[in-house]
Design a protein around this motif. Sequence first.
Motif, short mmCIF file in Angstrom:
data_model
loop_
_atom_site.label_atom_id
_atom_site.label_comp_id
_atom_site.label_asym_id
_atom_site.label_seq_id
_atom_site.Cartn_x
_atom_site.Cartn_y
_atom_site.Cartn_z
N VAL A 101 83.01 -47.81 -62.91
CA VAL A 101 81.94 -48.45 -63.68
C VAL A 101 81.03 -49.26 -62.76
CG1 VAL A 101 81.43 -50.15 -65.47
CG2 VAL A 101 83.23 -48.46 -65.84
N GLY A 102 81.62 -50.01 -61.86
CA GLY A 102 80.83 -50.80 -60.91
C GLY A 102 79.94 -49.91 -60.05
N ASN A 103 80.50 -48.83 -59.55
CA ASN A 103 79.71 -47.90 -58.74
C ASN A 103 78.58 -47.28 -59.57
OD1 ASN A 103 81.48 -48.41 -56.65
ND2 ASN A 103 82.61 -46.49 -56.88
N ALA A 104 78.89 -46.94 -60.82
CA ALA A 104 77.89 -46.34 -61.69
C ALA A 104 76.74 -47.31 -61.96
CB ALA A 104 78.54 -45.90 -63.01
N ILE A 105 77.06 -48.57 -62.19
CA ILE A 105 76.02 -49.56 -62.46
C ILE A 105 75.12 -49.74 -61.24
CG2 ILE A 105 75.61 -52.01 -62.92
CD1 ILE A 105 78.10 -51.88 -64.78
N VAL A 106 75.73 -49.80 -60.06
CA VAL A 106 74.94 -49.94 -58.83
C VAL A 106 74.04 -48.71 -58.65
CG1 VAL A 106 75.08 -50.00 -56.31
CG2 VAL A 106 76.56 -51.48 -57.68
N TYR A 123 71.24 -48.80 -61.16
CA TYR A 123 70.25 -49.83 -60.83
C TYR A 123 69.31 -49.34 -59.73
CZ TYR A 123 68.15 -54.31 -59.71
OH TYR A 123 67.25 -55.32 -59.50
N GLU A 124 69.89 -48.66 -58.75
CA GLU A 124 69.07 -48.14 -57.65
C GLU A 124 68.11 -47.05 -58.12
OE1 GLU A 124 72.16 -46.87 -54.97
OE2 GLU A 124 72.38 -48.87 -54.10
N ASN A 125 68.43 -46.41 -59.24
CA ASN A 125 67.62 -45.30 -59.75
C ASN A 125 67.04 -45.59 -61.14
OD1 ASN A 125 68.08 -43.18 -57.61
ND2 ASN A 125 70.18 -43.72 -58.15
N MET A 126 66.91 -46.87 -61.49
CA MET A 126 66.50 -47.21 -62.86
C MET A 126 65.09 -46.74 -63.20
SD MET A 126 66.07 -51.30 -62.94
CE MET A 126 65.39 -52.18 -61.57
N GLU A 127 64.28 -46.44 -62.21
CA GLU A 127 62.93 -45.95 -62.51
C GLU A 127 62.98 -44.55 -63.14
OE1 GLU A 127 64.09 -44.44 -58.58
OE2 GLU A 127 64.04 -46.47 -59.37
N GLN A 128 64.11 -43.86 -63.06
CA GLN A 128 64.26 -42.53 -63.65
C GLN A 128 64.41 -42.57 -65.17
OE1 GLN A 128 67.45 -40.42 -61.78
NE2 GLN A 128 66.55 -40.57 -59.74
N VAL A 129 64.77 -43.73 -65.72
CA VAL A 129 64.97 -43.84 -67.16
C VAL A 129 63.62 -43.78 -67.85
CG1 VAL A 129 65.83 -45.28 -69.03
CG2 VAL A 129 67.05 -45.21 -66.86
N ARG A 130 63.45 -42.79 -68.69
CA ARG A 130 62.19 -42.61 -69.40
C ARG A 130 62.31 -43.03 -70.87
NH1 ARG A 130 60.76 -41.36 -64.96
NH2 ARG A 130 60.27 -39.44 -63.95
N ALA A 131 63.50 -42.86 -71.44
CA ALA A 131 63.70 -43.17 -72.86
C ALA A 131 64.89 -44.11 -73.01
CB ALA A 131 63.94 -41.88 -73.64
N PHE A 132 64.63 -45.28 -73.58
CA PHE A 132 65.69 -46.27 -73.73
C PHE A 132 66.80 -45.78 -74.65
CE2 PHE A 132 62.14 -49.14 -72.53
CZ PHE A 132 62.71 -49.63 -71.37
N HIS A 133 66.47 -44.95 -75.63
CA HIS A 133 67.51 -44.46 -76.55
C HIS A 133 68.50 -43.51 -75.86
CE1 HIS A 133 64.57 -41.18 -76.83
NE2 HIS A 133 65.56 -40.43 -77.25
N TRP A 156 72.79 -41.57 -70.30
CA TRP A 156 72.52 -41.49 -68.86
C TRP A 156 73.59 -42.25 -68.08
CZ3 TRP A 156 70.08 -45.42 -65.56
CH2 TRP A 156 69.65 -44.93 -64.33
N MET A 157 73.95 -43.44 -68.55
CA MET A 157 74.98 -44.24 -67.88
C MET A 157 76.35 -43.57 -67.96
SD MET A 157 73.83 -46.87 -66.28
CE MET A 157 75.42 -47.59 -65.96
N LEU A 158 76.66 -42.95 -69.09
CA LEU A 158 77.94 -42.25 -69.23
C LEU A 158 78.03 -41.07 -68.26
CD1 LEU A 158 78.34 -42.39 -73.10
CD2 LEU A 158 79.90 -43.42 -71.43
N ILE A 159 76.94 -40.38 -68.06
CA ILE A 159 76.92 -39.26 -67.10
C ILE A 159 77.18 -39.78 -65.69
CG2 ILE A 159 75.45 -37.52 -66.01
CD1 ILE A 159 74.13 -37.17 -68.81
N ILE A 160 76.51 -40.85 -65.33
CA ILE A 160 76.72 -41.43 -63.99
C ILE A 160 78.15 -41.92 -63.84
CG2 ILE A 160 76.03 -43.29 -62.42
CD1 ILE A 160 73.21 -43.12 -63.68
N THR A 161 78.69 -42.56 -64.87
CA THR A 161 80.07 -43.05 -64.82
C THR A 161 81.04 -41.90 -64.68
OG1 THR A 161 79.46 -44.96 -66.17
CG2 THR A 161 81.80 -44.42 -66.03
N LYS A 162 80.82 -40.82 -65.43
CA LYS A 162 81.68 -39.64 -65.33
C LYS A 162 81.67 -39.11 -63.90
CE LYS A 162 80.16 -35.64 -66.07
NZ LYS A 162 79.56 -34.40 -66.44
#
Length: 160
Positions: free
Chosen positions: A35-40, A43-53, A58-64
Amino acid sequence: MRAEKFCECVSKCRNDLYILALAMLENEADAEDAVGNAIVKAYENMEQVRAFHKFKQWMLIITKNEALKIMKKRLYLPGDEVVEALAKPVRAHYDELWDIIQDMKEEYRLAVVLFYYDGLSLRDISDVLDIPVGTVKSRLNRGRMELRAALERGNGNDQI
């Protein structure tokens, strides 16, 4: 996406990320690392988020993906399972259902956790696990059957 909005969104889905990582890794410390690695990474790629919903998905995919990286790095030596059992912290309460879910095959366990614990739709689970919706339905059905069988064995065939 601004840092404040990112932190707010992460705060809302943090527990769901941990539950997914724990279901995959079956180890609390590794789940926290994933989870910590996923959040980091997010955060480094947060500009990729286009839709807040879609942020949670998106976070679950990164965590997986981070959990899969940790799984690949693991090196097990004979006797590790004994050390692991001794190292597990004592929980404040006993959760029989979670123990049953942890004993399921990973493919069923992930579908069940994402659906019942994280509240994702079949389509969102399909996106997170990168599998067809029909496969998600099949895995959920088989997971439910395993849960039912385990609960009936443990409860003297009580109705669920």
